[in-house]
Design an enzyme around this catalytic site. Sequence first.
Site, mmCIF file in Angstrom:
data_model
loop_
_atom_site.group_PDB
_atom_site.id
_atom_site.type_symbol
_atom_site.label_atom_id
_atom_site.label_comp_id
_atom_site.label_asym_id
_atom_site.label_seq_id
_atom_site.Cartn_x
_atom_site.Cartn_y
_atom_site.Cartn_z
ATOM 1 N N TYR A 39 -11.945 2.142 -3.356
ATOM 2 C CA TYR A 39 -10.534 1.932 -3.693
ATOM 3 C C TYR A 39 -9.697 2.670 -2.660
ATOM 4 O O TYR A 39 -9.663 3.894 -2.626
ATOM 5 C CB TYR A 39 -10.271 2.446 -5.103
ATOM 6 C CG TYR A 39 -8.861 2.291 -5.637
ATOM 7 C CD1 TYR A 39 -7.904 1.508 -4.997
ATOM 8 C CD2 TYR A 39 -8.494 2.934 -6.811
ATOM 9 C CE1 TYR A 39 -6.630 1.371 -5.511
ATOM 10 C CE2 TYR A 39 -7.226 2.802 -7.340
ATOM 11 C CZ TYR A 39 -6.289 2.036 -6.686
ATOM 12 O OH TYR A 39 -5.013 1.911 -7.207
ATOM 13 N N LYS A 96 -11.222 -2.452 -2.983
ATOM 14 C CA LYS A 96 -9.882 -2.757 -3.486
ATOM 15 C C LYS A 96 -8.922 -2.213 -2.440
ATOM 16 O O LYS A 96 -8.752 -1.009 -2.295
ATOM 17 C CB LYS A 96 -9.625 -2.109 -4.843
ATOM 18 C CG LYS A 96 -8.209 -2.334 -5.359
ATOM 19 C CD LYS A 96 -7.959 -1.604 -6.672
ATOM 20 C CE LYS A 96 -6.512 -1.805 -7.133
ATOM 21 N NZ LYS A 96 -6.220 -1.052 -8.380
#
Length: 303
Positions: free
Chosen positions: A146, A174
């Site tokens: 992330y 992400k």
Amino acid sequence: MTATNETAARELPWLHGCGTALVTPFRADGAIDEERVRALVRRQVAAGIHFLVPGGSTGEGVTLNRREKVRVAELTVEAADGAVPVVAGCGGNDTSEVAALARSLEGTGAAGLLVVTPYYNKPTPDGLFLHYTAVAEATSLPIVVYNVPSRTGINVTPETLARLATIPGVAAVKEAAGDIMQMARVVRSVPADFAVLSGDDAAALPAMALGAHGVISVVSNQIPGPMAELCDLCLAGDFAGARSVHARWLPLMDANFFETNPGPVKFAMAEMGLLEGHCRLPLTAVSADNQRRVREVMDSVKL
């Protein structure tokens, strides 16, 4: 999940489409509202969402202790009842603690882990590589890197991400740097079977046009069906149809960031009767002016 890290890293056909970065509903006393968690998950599944992501930034994961993070993941897996996969939030800035949390979350039935880059420490690329290697070695679950530099203070460059993609068990990213040129370079830099997910709702369509596989979405807390549809259209190559969905809901995507996420989305969901709008300190209730602005947007999109 019984696959080894090496296998799990490259066999994730389910990690496409729209995954909802679930809010964590709290009661007035600050406790997790478990019945609301279950109800929100069932609503998401019924609307056709592709996967669920509890305990991330939108889920206020940094204010959940380890027991609560595990409990939220358990509740999400139980309520989803096998209908959709769950990618549990598993971030932190202490590598040994993140590795221990990863081991705990593996027992919840989660299909993967969302591991934010360490914040405050500002590790070097070598530090990031060793951090993700240690976490991957602690679990058989696939890991989604992330990258959200606006919150963490560091940016995972495409070159560093390509290196992270060589770690067995690191399966996806992400990407929430808010830079469409970086997104283009990310898609170009990683292996074809490494899932790239937008971390920004408004950028989901252009990211998927560049080759991203989907989005981990905030606005799908409010509108799971339309966001799942937008991703389905993109994956089918119907970008004209996707643009229509995107244009309709763009004002709501913007409204969710009138203040720090998840304040506005929780306020809107409270207005919809889905939860109480409580956040945990240091986040506070949305200001009166921004409450008015969010209501105006909700009215304009007929939410």
